[in-house]
Design a protein around this motif. Structure first.
Motif, PDB file in Angstrom:
ATOM      1  N   MET A  63       0.831  -1.208   0.000  1.00 56.53           N
ATOM      2  CA  MET A  63       0.000   0.000   0.000  1.00 56.53           C
ATOM      3  C   MET A  63       0.864   1.255   0.000  1.00 56.53           C
ATOM      4  SD  MET A  63      -3.027   1.306  -0.077  1.00 56.53           S
ATOM      5  CE  MET A  63      -4.066  -0.091   0.335  1.00 56.53           C
ATOM      6  N   PRO A  64       0.647   2.156  -0.987  1.00 55.33           N
ATOM      7  CA  PRO A  64       1.402   3.412  -1.002  1.00 55.33           C
ATOM      8  C   PRO A  64       0.884   4.342   0.095  1.00 55.33           C
ATOM      9  CG  PRO A  64      -0.212   3.390  -2.764  1.00 55.33           C
ATOM     10  CD  PRO A  64      -0.264   2.031  -2.138  1.00 55.33           C
ATOM     11  N   HIS A  65       1.579   5.458   0.250  1.00 51.02           N
ATOM     12  CA  HIS A  65       1.173   6.431   1.251  1.00 51.02           C
ATOM     13  C   HIS A  65      -0.220   6.969   0.894  1.00 51.02           C
ATOM     14  CE1 HIS A  65       1.349   9.584   4.230  1.00 51.02           C
ATOM     15  NE2 HIS A  65       1.086  10.488   3.291  1.00 51.02           N
ATOM     16  N   GLN A  66      -1.122   7.022   1.877  1.00 48.89           N
ATOM     17  CA  GLN A  66      -2.479   7.493   1.653  1.00 48.89           C
ATOM     18  C   GLN A  66      -2.641   8.927   2.150  1.00 48.89           C
ATOM     19  OE1 GLN A  66      -4.816   4.112   3.463  1.00 48.89           O
ATOM     20  NE2 GLN A  66      -5.852   4.209   1.460  1.00 48.89           N
ATOM     21  N   VAL A  67      -3.400   9.710   1.379  1.00 46.92           N
ATOM     22  CA  VAL A  67      -3.680  11.088   1.744  1.00 46.92           C
ATOM     23  C   VAL A  67      -5.187  11.218   1.920  1.00 46.92           C
ATOM     24  CG1 VAL A  67      -1.669  12.023   0.538  1.00 46.92           C
ATOM     25  CG2 VAL A  67      -3.822  11.776  -0.687  1.00 46.92           C
ATOM     26  N   PRO A  68      -5.625  12.118   2.777  1.00 41.26           N
ATOM     27  CA  PRO A  68      -7.071  12.273   2.997  1.00 41.26           C
ATOM     28  C   PRO A  68      -7.760  12.865   1.776  1.00 41.26           C
ATOM     29  CG  PRO A  68      -5.834  13.975   4.173  1.00 41.26           C
ATOM     30  CD  PRO A  68      -4.826  13.017   3.655  1.00 41.26           C
ATOM     31  N   GLY A  69      -9.058  12.574   1.667  1.00 41.55           N
ATOM     32  CA  GLY A  69      -9.852  13.146   0.581  1.00 41.55           C
ATOM     33  C   GLY A  69     -10.317  12.095  -0.418  1.00 41.55           C
ATOM     34  N   THR A  70     -10.945  12.584  -1.460  1.00 38.99           N
ATOM     35  CA  THR A  70     -11.522  11.710  -2.491  1.00 38.99           C
ATOM     36  C   THR A  70     -10.919  12.045  -3.846  1.00 38.99           C
ATOM     37  OG1 THR A  70     -13.622  11.553  -1.292  1.00 38.99           O
ATOM     38  CG2 THR A  70     -13.659  11.020  -3.643  1.00 38.99           C
ATOM     39  N   ALA A  71     -10.606  11.007  -4.594  1.00 35.96           N
ATOM     40  CA  ALA A  71     -10.123  11.168  -5.972  1.00 35.96           C
ATOM     41  C   ALA A  71     -11.095  10.472  -6.911  1.00 35.96           C
ATOM     42  CB  ALA A  71      -8.722  10.594  -6.119  1.00 35.96           C
ATOM     43  N   ILE A  72     -11.440  11.139  -7.997  1.00 33.91           N
ATOM     44  CA  ILE A  72     -12.322  10.558  -9.008  1.00 33.91           C
ATOM     45  C   ILE A  72     -11.522  10.399 -10.298  1.00 33.91           C
ATOM     46  CG2 ILE A  72     -14.404  10.888 -10.390  1.00 33.91           C
ATOM     47  CD1 ILE A  72     -15.625  12.411  -8.079  1.00 33.91           C
ATOM     48  N   PHE A  73     -11.380   9.162 -10.736  1.00 35.10           N
ATOM     49  CA  PHE A  73     -10.649   8.856 -11.962  1.00 35.10           C
ATOM     50  C   PHE A  73     -11.663   8.528 -13.058  1.00 35.10           C
ATOM     51  CE2 PHE A  73      -7.870   7.867  -8.435  1.00 35.10           C
ATOM     52  CZ  PHE A  73      -6.664   8.450  -8.815  1.00 35.10           C
ATOM     53  N   MET A  74     -11.696   9.335 -14.105  1.00 37.52           N
ATOM     54  CA  MET A  74     -12.669   9.141 -15.182  1.00 37.52           C
ATOM     55  C   MET A  74     -12.076   8.242 -16.258  1.00 37.52           C
ATOM     56  SD  MET A  74     -14.384  12.948 -15.402  1.00 37.52           S
ATOM     57  CE  MET A  74     -15.759  12.314 -16.332  1.00 37.52           C
ATOM     58  N   THR A  75     -12.879   7.273 -16.690  1.00 34.73           N
ATOM     59  CA  THR A  75     -12.410   6.294 -17.660  1.00 34.73           C
ATOM     60  C   THR A  75     -13.579   5.794 -18.505  1.00 34.73           C
ATOM     61  OG1 THR A  75     -11.330   4.135 -17.926  1.00 34.73           O
ATOM     62  CG2 THR A  75     -12.704   4.445 -15.973  1.00 34.73           C
ATOM     63  N   GLY A  76     -13.263   5.322 -19.690  1.00 36.75           N
ATOM     64  CA  GLY A  76     -14.286   4.742 -20.543  1.00 36.75           C
ATOM     65  C   GLY A  76     -14.441   3.255 -20.339  1.00 36.75           C
TER      66      GLY A  76
END
Length: 638
Positions: free
Chosen positions: A485-498
């Motif tokens: 597991m890499p270092h985790q940061v707080p918050g939300t990430a949205i990755f857009m993909t088809g």
């Protein structure tokens, strides 16, 4: 409705009934302005061009030629517009929406193994519609402005500049929205149809023998006796029904009942009366053919009717432009065209949109036609091929709907389809005879749009397949991250993909370069479903992958514009908590490089790459907060 004894309730019911009637009347008025703008201006030039074809341009028509031409026009309006479109095609609503693409999607559901053929027909029909969108404003406005020459022959040298000025102004104001202008469309066209009917009635008794044109046998007899020019006459008479497709295209805006009622109560009677009046006027004036609609007006009314005709042609042009905007949006949402910049010009009407790329492309094409052909007579030769082709496509798709969706008896479907297809094919053949006179323009424009759609769809598929080969399954990535597991940061990430099953390229590059992972990661895919609109409860599909990853599919209909912030508000209601203003959106920006290949493949690849450069910016198209978007570039060799 149950009749209640309570007086107050009866009063309320009466008020509601009045409201319904009022609303229906307003829809009919709106339909008169938008739906029937194109077909309503056909009397300016349709009979004129038909008689010129019947007389080989002699300028003087015999009685048999006038009666025969009128009969063809009247029965073309009756069979094509009344029977085909008003009574049958308008039944084929896809959740209330109409148009070639909607009909194709409806037909695909019952096409079985022929789905690809149905899709191809829908794409061809859409391309043909755009071909018509270039020609209608040019011939409509030019034919009206030419009427001023009757009042002052010296104006002839200014017809082209005046027409060009009107068209440039019309396209320039599109960015301001048409809601205010549209408010007067209905009343203006109501006056126009009233003038058509009154002027026709004023001359219809000049020669009562004109009523012979109501007999369909006159059209058949004319075709037999004038076999050498019959197809040419049919091609010219087709000008009277151009705009019939608008009945179906605008189905979602006004509804089936108001469109039908407007046709039978107002438009159809006004057109028939006016055409008969023009015919009687010609019969009483030795059959001299020039500008019968304007010439049969009294001297005092000639300038007002020409001004009104000019306004009507501008309205007809506006209706076609709005239709082109709507069709282009549908095509882009169905991934047949690149993403287009869509500007909403009304806060209350979602259909009021402005597409800058399409607007200026249309203006360039329309001005080229006006300057290149120089007269409405010449442009008339280019008119008809794309529309008659689109009508034939509609008939073929309609046959599938009649049998598969409506469950009509096979024998009835065969009879109806053969009759309509035969008529459509006849008009298409007749219009194809004008190919070298100008009809090639319609074919060229439609073919260019079709080529763009083919290049875009094939190029998009190649790009998808190419990128997918270099991506790993999302579940594989998630499992590997659990081990390291890499270092985790707080918050939300949205990755857009088809492709929701593969790890997005933006996620892989984020891990590679930033070496961090957000606490909550949403893998978002935007899907366009083959329906006009998607219900709110079907908008979001949430599929947890593990504690840190969630697949999110956001669905839209092809008549809707994606609104990601709006969809994410609903997501919070479903239990996924985040603050959109502290959420990061990760997008993949691909730099496409053509690979060495053969001539044809290389040309298609380079064309596709050029098209991607015209596509609307992803951030603005999906309405993402600009300060929260991270674009990660990658190079792809096609």
């Amino acid at each position: 409705m149950t009749i209640l004894e309570n007086a107050e309730t009866r009063k309320s019911s009466a008020e509601q009934s009045h409201g319904v009637k009022s609303s229906h009347a307003m829809l009919m008025l709106g339909a008169a302005g938008v739906v029937y703008g194109d077909i309503g201006t056909s009397p300016i030039y349709a009979l004129r061009e038909t008689l010129r074809a019947a007389t080989n341009g002699a300028g003087v028509a015999a009685k048999a030629e006038i009666i025969g031409s009128l009969s063809i026009i009247v029965w073309a309006l009756t069979i094509i517009v009344t029977f085909k479109y008003a009574l049958i095609v308008l039944r084929a609503g896809n959740q209330g929406e109409g148009g070639t693409l909607s009909l194709a999607i409806l037909a695909r559901k019952v096409a079985g193994r022929a789905q690809y053929i149905v899709t191809a027909l829908g794409v061809i029909g859409a391309a043909l519609f755009f071909g018509d969108a270039f020609i209608t404003p040019a011939i409509s406005v030019l034919s009206a402005v030419e009427g001023f020459v009757l009042t002052d022959p010296d104006i002839a040298g200014y017809v082209i500049p005046i027409t060009a000025s009107i068209l440039i102004t019309l396209f320039a104001v599109q960015r301001f929205g048409t809601s205010k202008v549209s408010a007067v469309f209905g009343p203006v066209m109501l006056v126009w149809f009233g003038c058509l009917a009154i002027s026709g009635l004023g001359h219809i008794l000049d020669d009562p023998s004109v009523f012979q044109a109501l007999n369909p046998l006159e059209a058949i007899a004319f075709a037999i006796d004038h076999s050498t020019v019959a197809l040419a006459v049919a091609g010219a008479a087709f000008l009277a029904v151009t705009g019939a497709e608008a009945l179906y295209v605008d189905l979602g805006h006004f509804g089936r009942t108001p469109i039908i009622h407007t046709w039978f109560v107002l438009v159809f009677p006004a057109l028939v009366i006016n055409y008969l009046g023009q015919g009687a006027f010609l019969l009483s004036n030795a059959g001299y053919v020039d500008q019968p609609l304007f010439e049969m007006m009294p001297d005092w009314g000639r300038i007002p009717i020409i001004l009104l005709a000019t306004a009507a042609t501008v309205i007809a042009s506006q209706a076609v432009i709005s239709g082109a905007f709507s069709m282009a949006r549908q095509a882009a949402q169905l991934h047949l065209l690149p993403r287009l910049t869509i500007i909403h010009t009304s806060e209350t009407q979602s259909g009021q949109i402005y597409l800058p790329q399409i607007n200026w492309l249309l203006l360039l094409g329309v001005l080229s036609l006006v300057l290149g052909f120089g007269s409405s007579d010449a442009i008339a030769a280019a008119y008809g091929i794309s529309i008659s082709g689109q009508m034939l496509v509609t008939t073929l798709l309609l046959a599938l709907v009649m049998r598969g969706v409506w469950r009509w008896p096979l024998a009835l479907v065969v009879v109806v389809a053969i009759v309509f297809a035969a008529i459509d094919a006849m008009f298409l053949t007749a219009n194809m005879m004008k190919f070298f006179e100008g009809g090639w323009v319609s074919i060229f424009m439609s073919s260019a749009l079709l080529a763009i759609m083919v290049v875009w769809t094939k190029g998009s598929k190649r790009l998808f397949d190419k990128t997918r080969k270099h991506e790993i399954p999302l579940t594989t990535l998630v499992n590997s991250l659990k081990k390291n597991m890499p270092h985790q940061v707080p918050g939300t990430a949205i990755f857009m993909t088809g492709d929701p099953d593969s790890a997005p390229t933006s996620l892989m590059h984020s891990l590679k370069h930033y070496k961090v992972l957000h606490e909550q990661n949403l893998i978002m895919t935007i899907k366009t479903l083959p329906v006009p609109f998607v219900e709110d409860e079907e908008r979001l599909t949430i599929t947890p992958v593990d504690d840190g990853f969630t697949r999110l599919t956001v669905a839209y209909g092809y008549m809707e514009d994606p609104d990601i912030p709006g969809a994410l508000k609903e997501l919070r209601k479903k239990g996924i908590k985040f603050d959109i203003m502290s959420t990061s959106f990760f997008l993949s920006r691909r730099m496409l490089v053509p690979a060495a290949s053969g001539l044809l493949k290389g040309l298609m690849t380079r064309s596709f790459i050029r098209l991607t450069r015209f596509a609307a910016d992803t951030t603005s198209f999906f309405r993402l907060p600009t300060g929260r978007v991270v674009e990660i570039g990658t190079q792809v060799v096609l």
